[in-house]
Design a protein around this motif. Sequence first.
Motif, short mmCIF file in Angstrom:
data_model
loop_
_atom_site.label_atom_id
_atom_site.label_comp_id
_atom_site.label_asym_id
_atom_site.label_seq_id
_atom_site.Cartn_x
_atom_site.Cartn_y
_atom_site.Cartn_z
N TYR A 56 -0.63 44.26 1.39
CA TYR A 56 0.65 43.76 1.89
C TYR A 56 1.08 44.55 3.12
CZ TYR A 56 2.34 47.96 -0.34
OH TYR A 56 2.53 49.28 -0.68
N VAL A 57 2.02 43.96 3.84
CA VAL A 57 2.72 44.63 4.93
C VAL A 57 4.15 44.81 4.47
CG1 VAL A 57 3.39 44.49 7.34
CG2 VAL A 57 1.28 43.40 6.58
N ARG A 58 4.70 45.99 4.68
CA ARG A 58 6.07 46.25 4.26
C ARG A 58 6.91 46.64 5.46
NH1 ARG A 58 8.36 48.40 -0.79
NH2 ARG A 58 10.24 49.58 -0.35
N ILE A 59 8.01 45.92 5.64
CA ILE A 59 8.94 46.21 6.73
C ILE A 59 10.21 46.80 6.10
CG2 ILE A 59 10.27 45.23 8.64
CD1 ILE A 59 7.27 44.90 9.03
N GLY A 60 10.71 47.89 6.66
CA GLY A 60 11.93 48.51 6.17
C GLY A 60 12.98 48.59 7.28
N VAL A 61 14.21 48.27 6.92
CA VAL A 61 15.34 48.42 7.86
C VAL A 61 16.30 49.42 7.22
CG1 VAL A 61 17.25 47.24 9.03
CG2 VAL A 61 15.05 46.07 8.72
N HIS A 62 16.44 50.58 7.86
CA HIS A 62 17.17 51.70 7.27
C HIS A 62 18.46 51.93 8.04
CE1 HIS A 62 13.12 52.73 5.58
NE2 HIS A 62 12.72 52.33 6.76
N ASP A 63 19.58 51.96 7.33
CA ASP A 63 20.86 52.16 8.02
C ASP A 63 21.62 53.36 7.47
OD1 ASP A 63 22.69 51.45 5.84
OD2 ASP A 63 22.06 49.36 6.15
N ASN A 64 22.71 53.69 8.11
CA ASN A 64 23.58 54.79 7.67
C ASN A 64 24.92 54.26 7.19
OD1 ASN A 64 22.02 57.24 8.36
ND2 ASN A 64 22.11 56.38 10.42
N GLY A 65 24.92 53.06 6.66
CA GLY A 65 26.15 52.44 6.20
C GLY A 65 26.61 52.98 4.86
N PRO A 66 27.53 52.26 4.22
CA PRO A 66 28.15 52.74 2.98
C PRO A 66 27.27 52.60 1.75
CG PRO A 66 28.96 50.55 3.52
CD PRO A 66 28.07 50.97 4.66
N GLY A 67 26.12 51.94 1.88
CA GLY A 67 25.30 51.68 0.70
C GLY A 67 25.83 50.49 -0.08
N ILE A 68 25.13 50.12 -1.14
CA ILE A 68 25.51 48.95 -1.94
C ILE A 68 26.18 49.42 -3.22
CG2 ILE A 68 24.72 46.78 -2.96
CD1 ILE A 68 24.13 47.13 0.07
N PRO A 69 27.44 49.02 -3.43
CA PRO A 69 28.15 49.47 -4.63
C PRO A 69 27.43 49.05 -5.91
CG PRO A 69 29.61 48.21 -3.17
CD PRO A 69 28.24 48.12 -2.59
N GLU A 70 27.46 49.95 -6.88
CA GLU A 70 26.80 49.72 -8.18
C GLU A 70 27.15 48.34 -8.76
OE1 GLU A 70 24.00 50.77 -10.44
OE2 GLU A 70 24.80 52.43 -9.23
N ASN A 71 28.42 47.99 -8.74
CA ASN A 71 28.86 46.76 -9.41
C ASN A 71 28.58 45.49 -8.60
OD1 ASN A 71 30.71 46.83 -7.36
ND2 ASN A 71 32.52 46.94 -8.67
N PHE A 72 27.91 45.66 -7.47
CA PHE A 72 27.58 44.48 -6.65
C PHE A 72 26.08 44.21 -6.65
CE2 PHE A 72 26.83 42.66 -2.28
CZ PHE A 72 27.40 41.42 -2.54
N ARG A 73 25.30 45.18 -7.15
CA ARG A 73 23.84 45.11 -7.01
C ARG A 73 23.23 43.88 -7.65
NH1 ARG A 73 21.63 51.02 -6.13
NH2 ARG A 73 23.40 51.62 -4.85
N ASN A 74 23.76 43.48 -8.79
CA ASN A 74 23.15 42.31 -9.46
C ASN A 74 23.61 40.98 -8.87
OD1 ASN A 74 25.71 42.50 -10.37
ND2 ASN A 74 25.25 42.28 -12.55
N ARG A 75 24.53 41.03 -7.92
CA ARG A 75 25.03 39.79 -7.33
C ARG A 75 24.64 39.63 -5.87
NH1 ARG A 75 30.63 39.67 -6.80
NH2 ARG A 75 30.83 41.87 -7.30
N ILE A 76 24.05 40.67 -5.30
CA ILE A 76 23.92 40.72 -3.84
C ILE A 76 23.11 39.55 -3.27
CG2 ILE A 76 21.93 42.30 -3.89
CD1 ILE A 76 23.20 43.63 -1.35
N PHE A 77 22.16 39.03 -4.04
CA PHE A 77 21.34 37.92 -3.54
C PHE A 77 21.91 36.56 -3.92
CE2 PHE A 77 18.15 41.42 -3.78
CZ PHE A 77 18.02 41.57 -2.40
N GLY A 78 23.08 36.55 -4.53
CA GLY A 78 23.72 35.28 -4.84
C GLY A 78 24.34 34.66 -3.59
N ARG A 79 24.57 33.37 -3.64
CA ARG A 79 25.17 32.69 -2.48
C ARG A 79 26.65 33.03 -2.37
NH1 ARG A 79 22.84 27.19 -4.37
NH2 ARG A 79 20.69 27.87 -4.51
N PHE A 80 27.09 33.23 -1.16
CA PHE A 80 28.50 33.56 -0.84
C PHE A 80 28.92 34.89 -1.45
CE2 PHE A 80 28.20 28.86 -1.02
CZ PHE A 80 28.34 28.61 0.34
#
Length: 118
Positions: free
Chosen positions: A42-66
């Motif tokens: 495989y080829v793996r591409i990573g995009v690394h930022d210095n933002g706030p990170g993803i809140p714990e309580n949002f992780r299971n919803r992040i790929f949901g629509r809207f």
Amino acid sequence: ARQAPADRKRVLQVMTNLLSNAAKFSPEGSTVLVTATLGGEYVRIGVHDNGPGIPENFRNRIFGRFAQADMSHTREKGGTGLGLAICKRLVELMEGDLGFDDRQGGGSTFWFELPAQP
Ligand code: ADP
């Protein structure tokens, strides 16, 4: 042998989305790092930022629509909460995977993997 259905336009759309999120959620003047790693299959591409990170309580919803972690993001940062749902789907159509990790020292890494062409 099966050909991986990687597609230039789809990959560009995914990259555009991840880079735009990284820029949008990063503090002004910080650096977004893009990495590419060639594994055996495989080829793996990573995009690394210095933002706030993803809140714990949002992780299971992040790929949901809207889905947006903070409903005020719509107002303050713009966007629809559709980008990642679309990215995930596009990468899966190419028989790959997309996800995110906490970045060491703060921020997030969004990555995707695609089958390497033999
Ligand atoms: P949009 O950016 O249009 O809101 P996305 O589906 O691309 O939609 O992202 C959904 C949500 O995930 C964002 O609103 C934000 O809350 C969170 N998010 C996405 N990327 C990042 C990131 N790099 N850093 C922090 N939060 C992020």
